[in-house]
Design an enzyme around this catalytic site. Structure first.
Site, PDB file in Angstrom:
ATOM      1  N   ASP A 100       0.448  -0.819  -0.144  1.00  0.00           N
ATOM      2  CA  ASP A 100      -0.044  -0.149  -0.238  1.00  0.00           C
ATOM      3  C   ASP A 100       0.899   1.373  -0.285  1.00  0.00           C
ATOM      4  O   ASP A 100       1.919   1.239   0.932  1.00  0.00           O
ATOM      5  CB  ASP A 100      -0.850   0.214   1.118  1.00  0.00           C
ATOM      6  CG  ASP A 100      -2.510  -0.076   1.188  1.00  0.00           C
ATOM      7  OD1 ASP A 100      -2.478   1.502   0.150  1.00  0.00           O
ATOM      8  OD2 ASP A 100      -3.564  -0.398   1.390  1.00  0.00           O
ATOM      9  N   ASP A 201      -3.178   4.761  -1.844  1.00  0.00           N
ATOM     10  CA  ASP A 201      -4.203   4.871  -1.468  1.00  0.00           C
ATOM     11  C   ASP A 201      -4.501   6.476  -2.100  1.00  0.00           C
ATOM     12  O   ASP A 201      -3.825   7.144  -2.303  1.00  0.00           O
ATOM     13  CB  ASP A 201      -4.101   4.893  -0.591  1.00  0.00           C
ATOM     14  CG  ASP A 201      -5.243   5.076   0.797  1.00  0.00           C
ATOM     15  OD1 ASP A 201      -5.723   3.905   0.913  1.00  0.00           O
ATOM     16  OD2 ASP A 201      -4.723   6.401   1.474  1.00  0.00           O
ATOM     17  N   GLU A 258      -5.956   3.854  -5.925  1.00  0.00           N
ATOM     18  CA  GLU A 258      -7.957   3.349  -5.466  1.00  0.00           C
ATOM     19  C   GLU A 258      -8.025   5.355  -6.112  1.00  0.00           C
ATOM     20  O   GLU A 258      -7.600   6.013  -5.059  1.00  0.00           O
ATOM     21  CB  GLU A 258      -8.283   3.493  -4.019  1.00  0.00           C
ATOM     22  CG  GLU A 258      -9.050   4.009  -3.309  1.00  0.00           C
ATOM     23  CD  GLU A 258      -8.785   3.980  -1.760  1.00  0.00           C
ATOM     24  OE1 GLU A 258     -10.158   4.044  -0.992  1.00  0.00           O
ATOM     25  OE2 GLU A 258      -8.015   5.060  -1.303  1.00  0.00           O
ATOM     26  N   HIS A 323     -10.583  -3.541   2.520  1.00  0.00           N
ATOM     27  CA  HIS A 323     -10.501  -3.620   4.178  1.00  0.00           C
ATOM     28  C   HIS A 323     -11.558  -2.024   4.395  1.00  0.00           C
ATOM     29  O   HIS A 323     -12.171  -1.624   5.589  1.00  0.00           O
ATOM     30  CB  HIS A 323      -9.595  -2.903   4.333  1.00  0.00           C
ATOM     31  CG  HIS A 323      -8.805  -1.841   3.784  1.00  0.00           C
ATOM     32  ND1 HIS A 323      -8.323  -1.623   2.445  1.00  0.00           N
ATOM     33  CD2 HIS A 323      -8.797  -0.949   4.072  1.00  0.00           C
ATOM     34  CE1 HIS A 323      -8.321  -0.408   1.698  1.00  0.00           C
ATOM     35  NE2 HIS A 323      -7.997   0.009   3.275  1.00  0.00           N
ATOM     36  N   ASP A 324     -12.340  -1.082   3.584  1.00  0.00           N
ATOM     37  CA  ASP A 324     -13.066  -0.569   3.418  1.00  0.00           C
ATOM     38  C   ASP A 324     -15.029  -0.720   3.317  1.00  0.00           C
ATOM     39  O   ASP A 324     -15.833   0.586   3.502  1.00  0.00           O
ATOM     40  CB  ASP A 324     -13.264   0.483   2.537  1.00  0.00           C
ATOM     41  CG  ASP A 324     -11.659   1.622   2.681  1.00  0.00           C
ATOM     42  OD1 ASP A 324     -11.486   1.203   3.645  1.00  0.00           O
ATOM     43  OD2 ASP A 324     -11.092   2.130   2.371  1.00  0.00           O
TER      44      ASP A 324
END
Length: 548
Positions: A100, A201, A258, A323-324
């Site tokens: 990430d 991210d 993302e 994870h979101d």
């Protein structure tokens, strides 16, 4: 994306949220040695790449997405030597490493920010976004994504800094060339250490309007408004292309952005090969929006639209979970009456689409949402803000909690369920977040021993994808079924054609005779426990893959 990066088309990427994966030292927090201990499990599953949510040094205001040391490992997760051992073990097994990359913002405890906030004339002064007060108040009316104002006052500078997320996540100033140079050096350092790719991210917000005008969006209950001119600005795309040209393309590094992309045109701006930005992208949709708007018909429309837009000039990241997001079987399937079959169905639908499939830890055993009894039991900043905003809007505590439970990112962050013990086999200590009580029924140990489990379905799907040129690289053609809940398409190469039917419903639907006549052999069915496809009716949440 050049032909040198064709290897990305053969990946099945497994996302690990390290804090919740496996705790090797008994402190209640997952760690890198824990991942190393479970690497044989991942190899058995068949994945060939791991995306690690952040493992860098962080004070954990937002569970690692607030980085205070980009080239250090968070002490709770282990050491750099632990990371290197894990890297070497992954390489031996042919598993690529995707890290990430969080560079829209840092932690307010990062040395850059500590220097930047100390005065207006230090060498890091321009690394962050600072503005003077306007009429004694914040520079504008913008809201943070986590609630409250997007501005925080610092007496040392007599100025406010901008934070689109938590106040402990100040936005980096990408207009500063010296900052961009430091970020490029940091990324290259990780590539030198053996990283194969990055999931980048919150990358849509790098470029900010210098005048910071007030937002015209409706105010939140706390009086602030989300910015309406922040995502996807031309400067942001220029910064992404700069990273790609300097690092990603010449070093053959995979990139997954993302992004905030409400239209297929904006998605294409990030991932069309000719744009030279990302290899693929994960569009972020707030969970409450997805819950309120999702239908099988909308899903099919979005897939068709993005396929047509990118089939000649792009690639797709395919995912239902991360994870979101709430757990996929709870959001898109039926986690009660049809828990097992709908979990298999969702896997079969996703893995038969063109693009690179992502598996989020626990989805391969059908992990579900959890309803923790009190707001105090939740860890996620976004959940706590949703609850607070609900109270400010006049909701009762019970109603505010129910809404927060539904959308909470902690649904995806409860510890991995390895066995049927009270702590799920995750830790010998006290877990940092409550284990879902259904670990008694839903766990890895039981499913590895069951030939018809969700886990075995994932193994079969991943193996089929590796063997089938049509699934990995084939063209897609949608077929008209006459039913909005019955989705059918083919995947084909010159040497192979597969035919897929997916029933997005708890009702039975008949496969039209005209579509079924060329089906030769059923390769996989979400009803494998019941003997597979029976035809001509598709049962509730039945997926079937035919060879033609």
């Amino acid at each position: 994306m050049t032909t040198e990066k064709d290897w990305i088309k053969d990946l099945v990427i497994y996302q690990i949220y390290p804090r919740s994966f496996y705790d090797a030292n008994g402190d209640g927090i997952g760690d890198l040695p824990g991942v190393l201990q479970k690497l044989d499990y991942l190899e058995e599953l068949g994945i060939n790449a791991i995306w690690f949510s952040p493992v860098y040094r962080s004070p954990n205001d937002d569970n690692g997405y607030d980085i205070s040391g980009y080239q250090e490992i968070m002490a709770e997760f282990g050491t750099m030597e632990d990371w290197e051992r894990l890297r070497d073990a992954c390489k031996e097994k042919g598993i690529r490493i995707i890290m990430d990359l969080v560079v829209n913002h840092s932690s307010d405890e990062h040395p850059w920010f500590l220097a930047s906030r100390s005065s207006r004339d230090n060498d890091k002064s321009e690394y962050y976004i600072w503005r003077d007060a306007v009429d004694g108040h914040e520079p504008n009316n913008w809201a943070s994504a986590f609630g409250g104002s997007a501005w925080e006052y610092v007496p040392e500078r007599d100025q406010y800094y901008f934070h689109f997320f938590s106040k402990k996540q100040p936005d980096l100033n990408w207009a500063c060339p010296k900052l961009r140079e430091e970020i490029h050096q940091m990324i290259n350092w990780w590539v030198d250490k053996g990283v194969d790719g990055f999931r980048v991210d919150a990358i849509s917000y790098l470029d900010k309007p210098q005048d910071f005008p007030d937002s015209t969006q409706p105010a939140q209950p706390d009086g602030y408004s989300f910015p309406d001119i922040l995502a996807g600005r031309p400067g942001t795309h220029a910064y992404i292309r700069e990273m790609n040209q300097h690092i990603y393309a010449p070093r053959n590094v995979l990139t997954v952005g993302e992004v905030s992309a409400p239209t297929v045109e904006e998605l294409g701006n990030y991932v069309r090969t000719s744009r030279e930005e990302f290899d693929m992208a994960i569009p972020f949709v707030p969970p409450i929006v997805e819950i309120d708007t999702w239908t099988p018909e909308k899903l099919l429309h979005d897939i068709q639209e993005s396929y047509e837009a990118l089939k000649e000039d792009g690639w797709w990241a395919r995912f239902f979970s991360n994870h979101d997001k709430p757990r996929q079987v709870s959001l898109y399937g039926d986690d009660r009456a049809y828990w097992e079959v709908s979990a298999k169905f969702l896997a079969m639908f996703l893995h038969t689409l063109p693009g690179t499939p992502f598996v989020y830890q626990g989805e391969e055993i059908g992990m579900t949402n959890v309803k923790l009894p009190s707001i105090e039991d939740y860890n996620d900043l976004d959940t706590l803000n949703m609850y607070k905003q609900g109270l400010l809007a006049g909701m009762t505590p019970e109603a505010a909690l129910a809404r927060a439970q539904l959308i909470s990112r902690d649904n995806a962050r409860t510890p991995m369920q390895w066995d049927n013990s009270a702590k799920g086999g995750f830790t010998t200590g006290t877990p940092w977040l409550s284990v879902n009580p259904n670990t008694k029924e839903i766990n890895v140990k039981a499913q590895r021993q069951d030939p018809f489990s969700i886990y075995q379905c994932y193994r079969n799907l991943i193996a089929l994808r590796k063997k089938s040129s049509a699934l990995a690289r084939g063209d897609m053609a949608f077929l008209e079924t006459g039913c909005k809940e019955l989705i059918a398409f083919t995947r084909s190469t010159p040497g192979e054609t597969l035919l897929m039917f997916h029933n997005f419903s708890s009702k039975e639907h008949a496969i039209p005779d005209a579509l079924r006549k060329d089906a030769k052999k059923a390769l996989l069915s979400s009803y494998d426990r019941e003997g597979g496809y029976r035809g001509p009716m598709l049962r509730a949440y039945e997926s079937v893959i035919f060879q033609m």
